[in-house]
Design an enzyme around this catalytic site. Structure first.
Site: not given
Lengths: 233, 84
Positions: A207, A88, A205
């Protein structure tokens, strides 16, 4: 031998702790934070530039972070073929630093998009994707206002010819269309790599998709792949 | 002392969604003679330089290296003498 991961923290990073949690607690890898003024990357086997709003996105996303002292080290580090993952805002920083080509425009529909999307793996031959299958779909959230990837026609052709488009936005069936392109990116691009495949920039993302509680564990596949590939390297 | 006014705009070939949305709003106001809207930014620099040329050169460098991203933006520099 266990690998050490560094997560860079800029003023305004806000996915740094998510990345740390995913890598340290979910993946069980040795992980530490690196302040943007640090200039020692020795002992780091994988660098993660996390999402957020470094320097408040002043001027342009990632434009100021590029001048942080650690970025000179990141450039040297990546030149040695070591892996750098920009997520990002991290991707935006890699673009501004010239480590990846192109730029980010405001999302075509001007809205900040925060939702789970499907991305399709287009290149399974990078340090981050070896072990996954080409065409595999990953359910991973995006969360950005400026993720509309832009590159001119010649640049796009180069990315295509060199197989450097790693992920593209698609629907749940894996089809790519204007509707599945969440932000208007050229060629539905969600992630690209450098010619040697050791720098990956992606808007989604991973994560945020590492535990069932989060709704998807597909992001974990990318971390597993890169850690496996580093272990055998 | 010189002042540089730098206009940074999206390249003509690039769709400007903010400009487009604003254009729509202007049309809703009934200002139908406005055909197009492009939104950019204005950056002002106060520059210590011994000539206008040097001031311009400095502003160019600032634009190339940071203020504009030439992948997607164009810029125009106006220099004025501010010493009076």
């Amino acid at each position: 031998m266990s690998k050490t991961i560094g997560v860079i923290v800029f003023p305004g990073s806000n996915c740094d702790h998510d990345a740390y949690h995913a890598l340290k607690h979910v993946m069980g890898a040795e992980t530490r934070f690196l302040w943007h003024k640090d200039n020692d990357l020795s002992g780091i086997d994988l660098l993660v530039i996390p999402g957020g709003f470094s320097y408040g996105d002043y001027l342009r996303s990632g434009a100021i972070a590029r001048f942080s002292p650690i970025m000179q080290e990141v450039i040297q580090y990546s030149k040695q073929g070591k892996p750098v993952l920009g997520i990002c805002n991290g991707f935006q920083i890699l673009l501004e630093a010239g480590l990846l080509p192109g730029a980010m425009l405001y999302n075509e529909k001007l809205r900040f998009v925060c939702k789970n999307v499907y991305i399709r793996l287009e290149n399974e031959d990078t340090l981050f994707t070896r072990g996954l299958e080409k065409g595999e779909l990953l359910d991973i959230p995006v969360s950005h206002g400026e993720g509309n990837y832009f590159i001119d026609r010649d640049g796009l052709r180069e990315l295509q010819d060199q197989n450097r488009i790693v992920f593209r936005y698609c629907n749940s069936e894996g089809f790519i269309s204007a509707e599945s392109n969440v932000n208007g990116s050229v060629d539905s691009i969600a992630g690209i790599c450098n010619p040697t495949g050791n720098i990956l920039g992606m808007m989604p993302h991973p994560e945020r998709a590492v535990e069932p509680l989060l709704g998807s564990t597909d992001g974990k596949k990318i971390f597993e792949a890169v850690l496996d590939n580093l272990a055998v390297a | 002392m010189y002042k540089a006014k730098i206009h940074v705009t999206l390249r003509k070939s690039i769709l400007d969604p903010k400009g487009k949305a604003t254009h729509q709003a202007l049309q809703n106001l009934g200002l139908n003679q406005i055909n197009n809207v492009r939104i950019g930014k204005l950056i002002e620099l106060d520059i210590h330089a011994d000539s206008e040329d040097n001031a311009r050169e400095l502003a160019e460098t600032a634009c190339n290296q940071l203020l504009a991203n030439e992948v997607m933006e164009d810029y125009q520099i106006e220099i004025s003498d501010n010493s009076s």
